[in-house]
Scaffold this active site. Structure first.
Site, PDB file in Angstrom:
ATOM      1  N   ASN A 107     -22.485  14.966  91.944  1.00  0.00           N
ATOM      2  CA  ASN A 107     -23.474  13.944  91.580  1.00  0.00           C
ATOM      3  C   ASN A 107     -24.754  14.638  91.138  1.00  0.00           C
ATOM      4  O   ASN A 107     -25.008  15.796  91.503  1.00  0.00           O
ATOM      5  CB  ASN A 107     -23.765  13.069  92.809  1.00  0.00           C
ATOM      6  CG  ASN A 107     -24.736  11.941  92.500  1.00  0.00           C
ATOM      7  OD1 ASN A 107     -24.663  11.306  91.448  1.00  0.00           O
ATOM      8  ND2 ASN A 107     -25.670  11.697  93.405  1.00  0.00           N
ATOM      9  N   HIS A 109     -28.906  13.940  91.223  1.00  0.00           N
ATOM     10  CA  HIS A 109     -29.888  13.080  91.893  1.00  0.00           C
ATOM     11  C   HIS A 109     -31.287  13.438  91.392  1.00  0.00           C
ATOM     12  O   HIS A 109     -31.643  14.625  91.328  1.00  0.00           O
ATOM     13  CB  HIS A 109     -29.795  13.294  93.412  1.00  0.00           C
ATOM     14  CG  HIS A 109     -30.734  12.413  94.169  1.00  0.00           C
ATOM     15  ND1 HIS A 109     -30.525  11.052  94.312  1.00  0.00           N
ATOM     16  CD2 HIS A 109     -31.905  12.676  94.800  1.00  0.00           C
ATOM     17  CE1 HIS A 109     -31.525  10.535  95.002  1.00  0.00           C
ATOM     18  NE2 HIS A 109     -32.378  11.494  95.310  1.00  0.00           N
ATOM     19  N   SER A 136     -31.490  17.500  91.618  1.00  0.00           N
ATOM     20  CA  SER A 136     -30.517  18.220  92.435  1.00  0.00           C
ATOM     21  C   SER A 136     -29.116  17.840  91.963  1.00  0.00           C
ATOM     22  O   SER A 136     -28.839  16.663  91.710  1.00  0.00           O
ATOM     23  CB  SER A 136     -30.644  17.839  93.912  1.00  0.00           C
ATOM     24  OG  SER A 136     -31.943  18.082  94.385  1.00  0.00           O
ATOM     25  N   ASP A 145     -26.287  11.052  98.995  1.00  0.00           N
ATOM     26  CA  ASP A 145     -27.132  12.134  98.472  1.00  0.00           C
ATOM     27  C   ASP A 145     -27.256  13.291  99.474  1.00  0.00           C
ATOM     28  O   ASP A 145     -28.275  14.005  99.496  1.00  0.00           O
ATOM     29  CB  ASP A 145     -28.533  11.614  98.091  1.00  0.00           C
ATOM     30  CG  ASP A 145     -28.457  10.510  97.054  1.00  0.00           C
ATOM     31  OD1 ASP A 145     -27.599  10.601  96.163  1.00  0.00           O
ATOM     32  OD2 ASP A 145     -29.252   9.559  97.131  1.00  0.00           O
TER      33      ASP A 145
HETATM   34  C1  GRF Z   1     -30.130   9.551  86.592  1.00  0.00           C
HETATM   35  O1  GRF Z   1     -31.499   9.664  86.803  1.00  0.00           O
HETATM   36  C2  GRF Z   1     -29.373  10.189  87.718  1.00  0.00           C
HETATM   37  O2  GRF Z   1     -30.052  11.234  88.316  1.00  0.00           O
HETATM   38  C3  GRF Z   1     -29.227   9.059  88.708  1.00  0.00           C
HETATM   39  O3  GRF Z   1     -29.054   7.919  87.915  1.00  0.00           O
HETATM   40  C4  GRF Z   1     -29.666   8.105  86.662  1.00  0.00           C
HETATM   41  C5  GRF Z   1     -28.649   7.779  85.623  1.00  0.00           C
HETATM   42  O4  GRF Z   1     -29.180   7.770  84.320  1.00  0.00           O
HETATM   43  N1  GRF Z   1     -28.151   9.334  89.618  1.00  0.00           N
HETATM   44  P1  GRF Z   1     -28.192   7.639  83.087  1.00  0.00           P
HETATM   45  O5  GRF Z   1     -27.344   6.389  83.300  1.00  0.00           O
HETATM   46  O6  GRF Z   1     -27.376   8.875  82.994  1.00  0.00           O
HETATM   47  O7  GRF Z   1     -29.105   7.462  81.898  1.00  0.00           O
END
Ligand code: GRF
Length: 212
Positions: A107, A109, A136, A145
């Site tokens: 993932n 974050h 991260s 997370d």
């Molecule tokens: C990103 O900021 C990611 O870190 C978080 O969700 C957001 C997704 O953005 N987990 P996108 O859909 O890739 O534009």
């Protein structure tokens, strides 16, 4: 050829960064599928434009979290992915699911974990008076997370920073670094064993490698 499946819920700008990286030869694996739990996710349009098969699996069609995750697991296993990439997939995952994809589920974050788990990370970083923020990339565990951190990238928080400007900085970091880290996982340079992340067979600290 190795395969990646990307899970999304929304805009999919990180998915786009992966699609672009693939086109530029920066990711060698194929993105073989995109799965969204939201039928309106713009990321589905991005997948279609790139010719990547996509599926919608709506959590609202399942009575329990476990039932949805079981269906998602079944769906994913059909792709036999080497790596499952969460890219804005806005669901907590059950332990059964996480264990099924142990060490091949990651993932991204928008915060320097372990600070600011969960949502509204930019708002909270600003409210806390932080002077730096960032991203991260981590393996996914049952703790939201909370899995082993692979890598982080940082940005400064300036005096006049607001949520919009900070979000822009953070998204730039995401788009720059997620493809790089994914490629390193797929080549075996990065891996995780018993909750310890390794880079070129050297164990990393609990905040992973610093990318910038
Ligand atoms: C990103 O900021 C990611 O870190 C978080 O969700 C957001 C997704 O953005 N987990 P996108 O859909 O890739 O534009």
């Amino acid at each position: 050829m190795k395969s990646i499946v990307v899970l999304i819920s929304g805009n999919g700008s990180n998915l786009q960064a992966l699609i672009d990286a693939k086109k530029q030869g920066k990711i060698t694996a194929n993105i073989t599928g995109v799965i969204s739990n939201q039928s309106q996710a713009y990321g589905l349009v991005r997948a279609k434009n790139a010719g990547i098969p996509s599926e919608v699996l709506s959590h609202t069609d399942y009575e329990t979290r476990e039932a949805f995750d079981d269906a998602l697991q079944t769906c994913l296993l059909r792709y036999a992915p080497d790596l499952v990439v969460l890219a804005g997939f806005m669901r907590k995952l059950t332990s059964n699911f996480v264990h099924c994809f142990e060490n091949r589920l990651i993932n991204i974050h928008p915060a320097l974990l372990p600070k600011f788990r969960g949502l509204q990370t930019h708002e909270r970083a600003l409210a806390a008076g932080e002077t730096e923020h960032g991203i991260s990339i981590h393996y996914v565990s049952e703790v939201l997370d909370g899995g082993p951190i692979i890598a982080q990238a940082k940005c400064q928080i300036d005096d006049k920073e607001d949520v919009t400007s900070l979000q822009k900085k953070v998204q730039q970091l995401e788009h720059q670094y997620y493809p790089i880290v994914i490629e390193k996982i797929l080549t075996g340079e990065i891996y995780c064993l018993e909750n310890q992340v390794y880079y070129q067979d050297i164990p990393l600290s609990n905040t992973g490698m610093l990318l910038n």
